[in-house]
Scaffold this active site. Structure first.
Site, PDB file in Angstrom:
ATOM      1  N   HIS A  37       0.867  -1.237   0.133  1.00 30.52           N
ATOM      2  CA  HIS A  37      -0.023  -0.047  -0.008  1.00 30.52           C
ATOM      3  C   HIS A  37       0.962   1.067  -0.233  1.00 30.52           C
ATOM      4  CE1 HIS A  37      -2.691  -2.868   1.939  1.00 30.52           C
ATOM      5  NE2 HIS A  37      -3.652  -2.310   1.093  1.00 30.52           N
ATOM      6  N   VAL A 178       4.185  -5.469  -4.999  1.00 33.54           N
ATOM      7  CA  VAL A 178       5.499  -5.583  -4.079  1.00 33.54           C
ATOM      8  C   VAL A 178       5.450  -7.109  -3.517  1.00 33.54           C
ATOM      9  CG1 VAL A 178       6.464  -4.752  -2.118  1.00 33.54           C
ATOM     10  CG2 VAL A 178       5.231  -2.945  -3.642  1.00 33.54           C
ATOM     11  N   SER A 188      -2.995  -7.998   2.754  1.00 34.09           N
ATOM     12  CA  SER A 188      -3.436  -8.173   4.152  1.00 34.09           C
ATOM     13  C   SER A 188      -3.528  -9.497   4.361  1.00 34.09           C
ATOM     14  CB  SER A 188      -4.478  -7.265   4.026  1.00 34.09           C
ATOM     15  OG  SER A 188      -3.991  -5.919   3.781  1.00 34.09           O
TER      16      SER A 188
END
Ligand code: PAF
Length: 284
Positions: A37, A178, A188
């Site tokens: 993020h 990433v 998450s």
């Protein structure tokens, strides 16, 4: 960094920025932020003077048997990370602010053709929930540009299509996935993985990479490459939902003129459902 919770506050803030000639970027998230993020926030900062990150766990995109209640909510940690990353506004509305009619949302956005394939086959209604909340966030925030992670590649294509079809004045930008050093895409939902599962999870990246290598070498046996990918995941102990090669522009089957291919997969591991993809530009 300001923490705002209401639609009126965020509209007023953006109005003053726009009045001063500043460009505004939005990074929509569901919180529980990680390095992936933060890379989106960095991309937003490169593209606009002002950055808003929304943190909203959107009930509309979770199925009845999915993890809405358990989805990790870590607003204090998220705020710390965003402050350090140079975010200007953290917009974290309560559910009633986005769905004021006691949670009802009779108006839904459906991107026909794209929402029901791949992940949409396994998560009915999920992408309608995503498209609807993103359309609402675009209307509330009125950003000039919005950044989405390419790990959720189908989501990115759906949002780009929705923005085009509804003629929303927002530039939709994808930012690269990433990865952990062993190739696992940051997510998450990785936090649901136990230690043994975490060891198995990089098999996803390895299987995608093997498929890309076959495509790169000129192999066009798409069905054969897809079943080899599926088998590799199953042998590693994952339960694949799909392993598919598609045209990267529209997620349809590759055609002779396809300029870029994407290999996408979703697989279950323990109680996690992990998704990932890799793309290959075709030359000549
Ligand atoms: O990718 C996500 O985190 C969500 O699907 C999004 C785009 C914030 C919409 O709720």
């Amino acid at each position: 960094m300001q923490l705002l919770a209401t639609v009126a506050q965020v509209r007023e803030r953006v109005r003053t920025w726009h009045a001063g000639g500043e460009r505004v970027a939005l990074v929509p998230t569901m919180g529980n932020l990680h390095e992936g993020h933060i890379s989106l926030v960095e991309e937003a900062r490169r593209r606009a003077q002002r950055v808003i990150v929304s943190v909203f766990v959107n009930p509309l995109q979770f199925g009845p048997s999915e993890d809405f209640a358990a989805y990790p909510r870590t607003l204090d940690d998220d705020a710390g990370l965003l402050r350090r990353a140079g975010c200007d506004v953290l917009f974290a509305p309560p559910v009633e602010e986005i769905y004021p009619d006691r949670g009802a949302q009779p108006t839904m956005v459906t991107v026909r053709g794209l929402s029901g394939i791949l992940c949409g086959q396994f998560r009915p209604g999920h992408f309608d929930g995503v498209a609807t909340v993103v359309a609402k966030l675009f209307n509330i925030v009125a950003p000039d540009v919005a950044i989405f992670g390419e790990k959720d590649y189908q989501q990115f294509i759906i949002i780009r299509r929705m923005t085009l079809d509804l003629q929303l004045p927002v530039e939709v930008v994808g930012a690269p996935t990433v990865r952990a050093p062993d190739g696992l895409a940051l997510s998450s939902r990785n936090r649901y993985l136990g230690a043994a599962e975490r060891e198995v999870a990089p098999a996803i990246h390895r299987a995608l990479h093997a498929a890309i290598e076959r495509l790169r070498s000129g192999d066009r046996d798409f069905a054969g490459i897809e079943s080899a990918g599926w088998r590799a995941l199953a042998q590693a102990g994952l339960r694949p939902d799909y392993f598919a090669i598609r045209d990267a522009a529209d997620l349809q089957a590759p055609r002779p003129g396809s300029a870029e291919l994407v290999v996408l997969t979703a697989a279950r591991l323990g109680r996690s459902r992990l998704i990932d993809n890799l793309r290959l530009r075709l030359v000549g």
